[in-house]
Design a protein around this motif. Structure first.
Motif, PDB file in Angstrom:
ATOM      1  N   VAL A  59     -58.673 -48.112 102.912  1.00 40.92           N
ATOM      2  CA  VAL A  59     -57.540 -48.293 102.484  1.00 40.92           C
ATOM      3  C   VAL A  59     -57.427 -47.542 101.085  1.00 40.92           C
ATOM      4  O   VAL A  59     -57.962 -48.123 100.192  1.00 40.92           O
ATOM      5  N   SER A  60     -56.691 -46.438 101.002  1.00 38.15           N
ATOM      6  CA  SER A  60     -56.360 -45.794  99.731  1.00 38.15           C
ATOM      7  C   SER A  60     -55.167 -45.751  99.037  1.00 38.15           C
ATOM      8  O   SER A  60     -54.212 -45.354  99.756  1.00 38.15           O
ATOM      9  N   PRO A  61     -54.995 -46.221  98.038  1.00 40.65           N
ATOM     10  CA  PRO A  61     -53.483 -46.263  97.213  1.00 40.65           C
ATOM     11  C   PRO A  61     -53.058 -45.024  96.749  1.00 40.65           C
ATOM     12  O   PRO A  61     -53.989 -43.983  96.557  1.00 40.65           O
ATOM     13  N   THR A  62     -51.881 -44.673  96.782  1.00 41.35           N
ATOM     14  CA  THR A  62     -51.276 -43.491  96.244  1.00 41.35           C
ATOM     15  C   THR A  62     -49.955 -43.768  95.656  1.00 41.35           C
ATOM     16  O   THR A  62     -49.267 -44.545  96.018  1.00 41.35           O
ATOM     17  N   MET A  63     -49.608 -42.934  94.626  1.00 43.65           N
ATOM     18  CA  MET A  63     -48.233 -43.143  94.146  1.00 43.65           C
ATOM     19  C   MET A  63     -47.560 -41.797  94.828  1.00 43.65           C
ATOM     20  O   MET A  63     -47.912 -40.721  94.360  1.00 43.65           O
ATOM     21  N   VAL A  64     -46.335 -42.405  95.287  1.00 45.57           N
ATOM     22  CA  VAL A  64     -45.159 -41.322  95.897  1.00 45.57           C
ATOM     23  C   VAL A  64     -43.818 -41.537  95.301  1.00 45.57           C
ATOM     24  O   VAL A  64     -43.441 -42.346  95.231  1.00 45.57           O
ATOM     25  N   GLY A  70     -43.220 -42.582  92.244  1.00 46.53           N
ATOM     26  CA  GLY A  70     -43.206 -43.737  91.571  1.00 46.53           C
ATOM     27  C   GLY A  70     -43.456 -44.981  92.421  1.00 46.53           C
ATOM     28  O   GLY A  70     -43.447 -46.338  91.650  1.00 46.53           O
ATOM     29  N   VAL A  71     -43.506 -44.913  93.611  1.00 45.48           N
ATOM     30  CA  VAL A  71     -43.734 -46.136  94.494  1.00 45.48           C
ATOM     31  C   VAL A  71     -45.261 -45.952  95.030  1.00 45.48           C
ATOM     32  O   VAL A  71     -45.647 -44.918  95.424  1.00 45.48           O
ATOM     33  N   LYS A  72     -45.958 -47.103  95.200  1.00 50.89           N
ATOM     34  CA  LYS A  72     -47.179 -47.268  95.498  1.00 50.89           C
ATOM     35  C   LYS A  72     -47.253 -47.176  97.239  1.00 50.89           C
ATOM     36  O   LYS A  72     -46.518 -48.265  97.723  1.00 50.89           O
ATOM     37  N   TYR A  73     -48.385 -46.595  97.896  1.00 55.65           N
ATOM     38  CA  TYR A  73     -48.357 -46.753  99.101  1.00 55.65           C
ATOM     39  C   TYR A  73     -49.849 -46.971  99.470  1.00 55.65           C
ATOM     40  O   TYR A  73     -50.584 -46.456  98.493  1.00 55.65           O
ATOM     41  N   TYR A  74     -50.063 -47.638 100.769  1.00 59.45           N
ATOM     42  CA  TYR A  74     -51.499 -47.645 100.906  1.00 59.45           C
ATOM     43  C   TYR A  74     -51.764 -46.871 102.281  1.00 59.45           C
ATOM     44  O   TYR A  74     -51.118 -47.210 103.243  1.00 59.45           O
ATOM     45  N   ARG A  75     -52.410 -45.904 102.126  1.00 54.64           N
ATOM     46  CA  ARG A  75     -53.004 -45.076 103.263  1.00 54.64           C
ATOM     47  C   ARG A  75     -54.264 -45.724 104.046  1.00 54.64           C
ATOM     48  O   ARG A  75     -55.380 -46.052 103.294  1.00 54.64           O
ATOM     49  N   THR A 135     -61.696 -29.166  99.405  1.00 54.34           N
ATOM     50  CA  THR A 135     -60.928 -29.979 100.009  1.00 54.34           C
ATOM     51  C   THR A 135     -61.476 -30.766 100.788  1.00 54.34           C
ATOM     52  O   THR A 135     -62.436 -30.358 101.387  1.00 54.34           O
ATOM     53  N   SER A 136     -60.665 -31.866 101.035  1.00 55.38           N
ATOM     54  CA  SER A 136     -61.289 -32.830 102.088  1.00 55.38           C
ATOM     55  C   SER A 136     -60.388 -33.187 103.082  1.00 55.38           C
ATOM     56  O   SER A 136     -59.050 -33.069 102.917  1.00 55.38           O
ATOM     57  N   ILE A 137     -61.204 -33.263 104.281  1.00 53.86           N
ATOM     58  CA  ILE A 137     -60.187 -33.621 105.642  1.00 53.86           C
ATOM     59  C   ILE A 137     -60.270 -34.955 105.872  1.00 53.86           C
ATOM     60  O   ILE A 137     -61.416 -35.705 105.850  1.00 53.86           O
ATOM     61  N   PHE A 138     -59.156 -35.832 106.300  1.00 53.98           N
ATOM     62  CA  PHE A 138     -59.039 -37.247 106.644  1.00 53.98           C
ATOM     63  C   PHE A 138     -58.136 -37.263 107.762  1.00 53.98           C
ATOM     64  O   PHE A 138     -57.430 -36.257 108.196  1.00 53.98           O
ATOM     65  N   VAL A 139     -58.537 -38.346 108.590  1.00 54.59           N
ATOM     66  CA  VAL A 139     -57.449 -38.863 109.866  1.00 54.59           C
ATOM     67  C   VAL A 139     -56.787 -40.018 109.291  1.00 54.59           C
ATOM     68  O   VAL A 139     -57.563 -41.224 108.850  1.00 54.59           O
ATOM     69  N   GLN A 140     -55.622 -39.828 109.120  1.00 52.24           N
ATOM     70  CA  GLN A 140     -54.762 -40.874 108.671  1.00 52.24           C
ATOM     71  C   GLN A 140     -54.034 -41.709 109.499  1.00 52.24           C
ATOM     72  O   GLN A 140     -53.300 -41.056 110.494  1.00 52.24           O
ATOM     73  N   ALA A 141     -54.370 -42.965 109.773  1.00 51.16           N
ATOM     74  CA  ALA A 141     -53.730 -43.794 110.714  1.00 51.16           C
ATOM     75  C   ALA A 141     -52.214 -44.231 110.388  1.00 51.16           C
ATOM     76  O   ALA A 141     -51.295 -44.714 111.214  1.00 51.16           O
ATOM     77  N   GLY A 142     -52.019 -44.342 109.183  1.00 52.68           N
ATOM     78  CA  GLY A 142     -50.781 -44.838 108.594  1.00 52.68           C
ATOM     79  C   GLY A 142     -50.583 -45.080 107.216  1.00 52.68           C
ATOM     80  O   GLY A 142     -51.631 -44.917 106.709  1.00 52.68           O
ATOM     81  N   SER A 143     -49.412 -45.064 106.771  1.00 49.97           N
ATOM     82  CA  SER A 143     -49.091 -45.274 105.181  1.00 49.97           C
ATOM     83  C   SER A 143     -47.976 -46.509 105.065  1.00 49.97           C
ATOM     84  O   SER A 143     -47.215 -46.411 105.616  1.00 49.97           O
ATOM     85  N   PHE A 144     -48.481 -47.647 104.144  1.00 47.63           N
ATOM     86  CA  PHE A 144     -47.677 -48.723 104.000  1.00 47.63           C
ATOM     87  C   PHE A 144     -47.420 -49.073 102.704  1.00 47.63           C
ATOM     88  O   PHE A 144     -48.261 -48.866 101.821  1.00 47.63           O
ATOM     89  N   PRO A 199     -42.848 -38.699 108.803  1.00 45.54           N
ATOM     90  CA  PRO A 199     -43.354 -38.387 107.766  1.00 45.54           C
ATOM     91  C   PRO A 199     -43.259 -39.170 106.619  1.00 45.54           C
ATOM     92  O   PRO A 199     -42.441 -39.637 105.863  1.00 45.54           O
ATOM     93  N   ALA A 200     -44.583 -39.888 106.284  1.00 47.60           N
ATOM     94  CA  ALA A 200     -44.466 -40.888 105.201  1.00 47.60           C
ATOM     95  C   ALA A 200     -44.318 -40.012 103.816  1.00 47.60           C
ATOM     96  O   ALA A 200     -44.568 -38.946 103.622  1.00 47.60           O
ATOM     97  N   PRO A 201     -43.452 -40.611 102.767  1.00 42.97           N
ATOM     98  CA  PRO A 201     -43.539 -39.787 101.575  1.00 42.97           C
ATOM     99  C   PRO A 201     -44.586 -39.207 101.087  1.00 42.97           C
ATOM    100  O   PRO A 201     -45.553 -40.082 100.804  1.00 42.97           O
ATOM    101  N   THR A 202     -44.500 -38.000 100.713  1.00 38.87           N
ATOM    102  CA  THR A 202     -45.542 -37.237 100.477  1.00 38.87           C
ATOM    103  C   THR A 202     -45.680 -36.358  99.380  1.00 38.87           C
ATOM    104  O   THR A 202     -46.047 -34.888  99.617  1.00 38.87           O
ATOM    105  N   THR A 203     -44.734 -36.473  98.336  1.00 35.63           N
ATOM    106  CA  THR A 203     -44.598 -35.564  97.171  1.00 35.63           C
ATOM    107  C   THR A 203     -45.015 -36.365  96.043  1.00 35.63           C
ATOM    108  O   THR A 203     -44.195 -36.693  95.190  1.00 35.63           O
TER     109      THR A 203
END
Length: 341
Positions: free
Chosen positions: A297-302, A304-309, A265-274, A231-235
């Motif tokens: 490629v969608s950036p998100t902060m978890v 305080g760390v940036k991830y690219y989904r 809400t929206s549904i996505f299929v996520q191949a990975g988080s980097f 599980p990628a950090p998802t909080t």
């Protein structure tokens, strides 16, 4: 209908529905409540268990303790065909009790499940492994799905939040106290033997791509091109903690809270988080070369760390997401998962 299989004493079964791990900022302050007749498992015959890493259909799962677990996905349910059978931690499954199966959480624990489509929210007891249909987040008992209002449709978009360890009355190490005139139980930590600890340590050293380290005894080696289901950090920082108050976690007594949920809400299929954009873009380009469309490629902060989904979508419904999941899996993206936000 497929036939139930067994692996390491766990029950694997066909399921009704989907999802994975990405967060949405919800506010779970209860607005109103209703109450059904209490239906709480006794825990007789069960035990506390974390579990070893395992592989299903090319996807690796890493059970672990996670008191911060807070995820959204697609919920499904199971019932008559497993009624009276043993669960993964040795209890007996009763479709009329408020229980659930989860791929990675310890057993038994209490979680709050919220239907993001109607705002109905209940606490259930996780005492089984599953679901094992790609993209499904949790598999509820028939009764729990009924209380959340999706037993007829089969699946729903849900949020799952860790509440606390569940009691096992009569088990050594489980103490009984009186709170507000009612018995309450303080549960010991789930058991992890040395091989499980080694397995978890191996899991922690892996990235989104499957590890090349030698696995512990008894654990299959993932294919070189497989993606680990870590599980990628998802909080996200916007998430609020579970609003349940009190010294002890609430029991799954049939109380249904009506809570605020997003209008859509929206549904996505996520191949990975980097954490590295170049790696994320490389996966996106590979997916495009495989004929996959609408890849972002969608950036998100978890924390305080940036991830690219790397995600496909948004998708119109669960069926479309399932089809996309199948395509990605066939193209070698074994760790793809359905996410809701």
């Amino acid at each position: 209908m497929s036939v139930a299989k067994s692996l390491s004493g766990w029950s694997f079964r066909p399921l009704h529905g989907a999802l994975a791990l990405i967060m949405v900022p919800l506010f779970l302050a209860g607005c109103s409540t209703t109450k059904e007749k209490p239906s709480v498992p006794t825990g007789e015959g069960g035990y506390y268990k974390v579990g070893k890493p395992y592989q299903i259909a090319g996807v690796w799962y890493y059970p672990k303790e996670d008191e911060r677990y807070d995820a959204t996905g697609i919920g499904s349910w199971y019932g008559p065909q497993f009624h009276g059978k043993r669960t993964a931690n040795g209890e007996f499954f009763d479709q009329e009790q408020l229980t659930a199966a989860h791929p990675t959480l310890p057993m038994p624990v209490l979680v709050r499940v919220t239907n993001l489509e109607n705002g109905r929210s209940v606490v259930v007891r996780v005492n089984d492994r599953g679901p094992f249909v790609n993209g499904r987040e949790i598999d509820l008992s028939r009764k729990a799905a009924e209380l959340l209002g999706y037993d007829r449709q089969g699946t729903a978009r849900v949020r799952v939040q860790f509440v606390g360890r569940a009691p096992l009355p009569g088990i050594p190490g489980t103490s009984t106290t009186q709170i507000a005139g009612q018995d309450s139980f303080t549960a010991p930590k789930p058991v992890m033997d040395e091989s499980e600890k080694r397995s978890i340590n191996v899991a922690k050293t892996t990235s989104v791509v499957a590890t090349t380290l030698a696995p512990p005894p008894g654990v299959k080696t993932a294919p070189a091109n497989a993606v680990a289901s870590l599980p990628a950090p998802t909080t996200p920082s916007t998430m609020r903690p579970v609003e349940d108050a009190g010294l002890q976690p609430p029991e799954p007594d049939g109380t249904v809270e009506q809570v605020p949920v997003p209008p859509r809400t929206s549904i996505f299929v996520q191949a990975g988080s980097f954490r590295n954009f170049t790696n994320a873009e490389s996966v996106r380009q590979k997916m495009l070369s495989q004929g996959v469309q609408n890849v972002q490629v969608s950036p998100t902060m978890v924390d305080g760390v940036k991830y690219y989904r790397v995600r496909v979508g948004p998708l119109s419904d669960v069926s479309t997401a399932d089809a996309s999941m199948k395509t990605l899996t066939q193209n070698g993206h074994a760790g793809a998962r359905i996410v809701v936000e």
